[in-house]
Design an enzyme around this catalytic site. Structure first.
Site, PDB file in Angstrom:
ATOM      1  N   LYS A   1       0.759  -1.213   0.034  1.00 25.66           N
ATOM      2  CA  LYS A   1       0.093   0.019  -0.017  1.00 25.66           C
ATOM      3  C   LYS A   1       0.777   1.475  -0.022  1.00 25.66           C
ATOM      4  O   LYS A   1       2.138   1.104   0.308  1.00 25.66           O
ATOM      5  CB  LYS A   1      -0.805  -0.071   1.264  1.00 25.66           C
TER       6      LYS A   1
ATOM      7  N   ARG B   1      -9.501  -0.535  15.002  1.00 25.44           N
ATOM      8  CA  ARG B   1      -9.360   0.106  13.915  1.00 25.44           C
ATOM      9  C   ARG B   1     -10.408  -0.459  12.804  1.00 25.44           C
ATOM     10  O   ARG B   1     -11.703  -0.144  13.081  1.00 25.44           O
ATOM     11  CB  ARG B   1      -7.792  -0.021  13.310  1.00 25.44           C
TER      12      ARG B   1
ATOM     13  N   TYR C   1      18.071  29.608   9.423  1.00 26.25           N
ATOM     14  CA  TYR C   1      16.936  30.056  10.256  1.00 26.25           C
ATOM     15  C   TYR C   1      16.743  30.070  11.535  1.00 26.25           C
ATOM     16  O   TYR C   1      16.990  29.028  12.180  1.00 26.25           O
ATOM     17  CB  TYR C   1      15.510  29.831   9.629  1.00 26.25           C
TER      18      TYR C   1
ATOM     19  N   MET D   1      13.604  24.424   3.409  1.00 26.96           N
ATOM     20  CA  MET D   1      12.672  23.713   2.489  1.00 26.96           C
ATOM     21  C   MET D   1      13.726  23.053   1.463  1.00 26.96           C
ATOM     22  O   MET D   1      13.350  21.696   1.214  1.00 26.96           O
ATOM     23  CB  MET D   1      11.910  24.652   1.550  1.00 26.96           C
TER      24      MET D   1
HETATM   25  C1  LIG Z   1       0.167  -1.948   6.856  1.00 32.61           C
HETATM   26  C2  LIG Z   1      -0.523  -3.245   7.093  1.00 32.61           C
HETATM   27  C3  LIG Z   1       0.334  -4.350   7.176  1.00 32.61           C
HETATM   28  C4  LIG Z   1       1.886  -4.293   7.155  1.00 32.61           C
HETATM   29  O1  LIG Z   1       2.380  -3.882   8.378  1.00 32.61           O
HETATM   30  P1  LIG Z   1       3.787  -3.522   8.600  1.00 32.61           P
HETATM   31  O2  LIG Z   1       3.933  -3.261  10.174  1.00 32.61           O
HETATM   32  O3  LIG Z   1       4.552  -2.449   7.704  1.00 32.61           O
HETATM   33  O4  LIG Z   1       4.555  -5.210   8.395  1.00 32.61           O
HETATM   34  C5  LIG Z   1      -0.147  -5.527   7.386  1.00 32.61           C
HETATM   35  N1  LIG Z   1      -1.632  -5.689   7.641  1.00 32.61           N
HETATM   36  C6  LIG Z   1      -2.407  -4.504   7.667  1.00 32.61           C
HETATM   37  C7  LIG Z   1      -3.670  -4.754   7.952  1.00 32.61           C
HETATM   38  C8  LIG Z   1      -1.864  -3.364   7.452  1.00 32.61           C
HETATM   39  O5  LIG Z   1      -2.579  -2.318   7.298  1.00 32.61           O
END
Ligand SMILES: *Cc1c(COP(=O)(O)O)cnc(C)c1O
Length: 393
Positions: free
Chosen positions: A50, A149, A271, A324
């Site tokens: 993802k 979640r 800065y 930046m």
């Molecule tokens: C992002 C995610 C993972 C992977 O998690 P990592 O900690 O990056 O290995 C696995 N399962 C779900 C449901 C996730 O949202």
């Protein structure tokens, strides 16, 4: 393999005019996947891909994982699933973790995406669509065992199990849940979630189960079930915080020295004049800033001077505020002439771990990677070993 060859190489602006280079080591991703697969065996090892493969580029990363043998992929959004479907062969299994978006069943079906259903209404919608479509469509059931979640609560799942019409309309290919504290092996929630998940599994016998993310794989064989879903460990993050990282570094971020300058004791940098030279000092200004995803919180005043970059074979402190487009390093202790205009400084890579840099900035490796900007020349390396590694199998 030609698809990989076509995708590898450079993306984004050419190195000479970009100023900073992000190299993604595809061979390291493949090796990390193999290590995780070996650790999780006999469970299958999938990949969480993802967020544009955690910011590293879903196209090259997905192809490298496929070539290494990965067959099951997890994205967050249906849009990401559609993009991934255009990259991978039809046999790739793609789960969408955000569930079924309302009214979008046809999109999932046309791209052959499997929603990880999170509630009864989604299950009903998927089953009803399957009836119209003419076959039971594959999907996962995502059960929430304590992270609060996404997912069916254990009670909500009981409701689904009593709804035989909906259940009969689903092709359940996976039962999954997600750990809240897998990076803290002693956290009591791990065992509580596992017990809750195993109890749910007992009510849905014969359906493959997936529980572990990266850190979960290291909690023991009781956590790996049939399929694991590592993300960050594939990309070089340490799945066992506090212990040596069993993964290879994947992302190498190098910025170019734009100018060096000599400071008298008492002069300040950047800065807000937040850093003051306590001795006659030499400073290198490099071309990477918060526009490039270097967190401003890496600034010396915020990180208490802990943040470092690797330049000319040594670690040097980050001084002053990250701005930046640039930031400054104290190179006083390096031999004169070892750092000049055009010298590369490593901000993350084999010498500066992503977990370490993230810690200095008060964040985690996940956020650091996913925020890397688009202004880099992006190089994808390890293509030779990608191909020979594939042939060797
Ligand atoms: C992002 C995610 C993972 C992977 O998690 P990592 O900690 O990056 O290995 C696995 N399962 C779900 C449901 C996730 O949202």
């Amino acid at each position: 393999m030609t698809a990989i060859a076509a995708s590898a190489g450079a993306l984004g602006p050419p190195q000479a005019i970009a100023g900073a280079v992000l190299t993604v080591r595809l061979d390291a991703i493949q090796e990390n996947w193999r290590r995780l697969a070996a650790k999780a065996a006999p469970a299958e090892c999938g990949a969480a891909i993802k967020g544009d493969a955690y910011g590293l580029g879903v196209g090259p990363v997905a192809k490298a994982l496929w070539a290494a043998g990965c067959r099951t992929f997890f994205v967050a959004r249906p849009m990401e699933g559609g993009e991934l479907r255009g990259i991978l062969p039809r046999e790739a299994v793609i789960y969408v973790l955000d569930g079924l978006f309302p009214g979008q069943a046809e999109y999932y079906a046309s791209e052959d995406l499997r929603p990880a259903l999170i509630a009864h209404d989604e299950a009903r919608e998927w089953a009803a669509f399957g009836r119209v479509y003419g076959r039971k469509l594959p999907c996962a059931l995502h059960v929430d065992t304590g992270i609060n979640r996404l997912g069916f609560s254990v009670d909500a799942l009981a409701g689904l199990l009593n709804d035989s019409r909906t259940l009969e309309g689903l092709n359940l290919t996976l039962l999954m849940s997600h750990l809240a504290c897998s990076d803290e092996p002693d956290h009591p929630l791990n065992l509580r979630q596992k017990q809750a998940f195993d109890a749910v599994r007992a009510r849905l016998p014969g359906i493959r189960a997936s529980f572990a993310n990266s850190s979960g794989i290291f909690l023991g064989s009781g956590y790996t079930h049939d399929l694991v879903r590592p993300g960050i460990a594939l990309y070089g993050g340490n799945p066992v915080p506090g212990k040596p990282n069993p993964m290879l570094a994947v992302a190498v971020l190098e910025a170019t020295v734009l100018q060096t300058r000599d400071l008298a004791a008492g002069e300040t940098v950047g800065y807000g004049a937040t850093w003051r030279a306590g001795r006659p000092s030499r400073i290198a200004v490099i071309g990477a800033g918060y526009k490039d995803g270097v967190p401003r919180s890496l600034s010396s005043a915020v990180s208490n001077g802990a943040a470092q970059a690797f330049v000319a074979g040594r670690r040097c402190p980050v001084v002053g505020r990250v701005s930046m487009d640039m930031m400054a390093l104290d190179i006083t202790d390096l031999p004169r002439g070892s750092v000049v205009r055009g010298t590369k400084a490593e901000l993350i890579g084999p010498n500066i771990a992503i977990d370490e840099a993230a810690h200095w900035a008060g964040t985690i490796s996940y956020e650091l990677l996913t925020r890397l900007g688009q202004r880099y020349a992006r190089l994808y390396s390890g293509l030779e070993s990608t191909i020979s590694g594939h042939r060797a199998q």
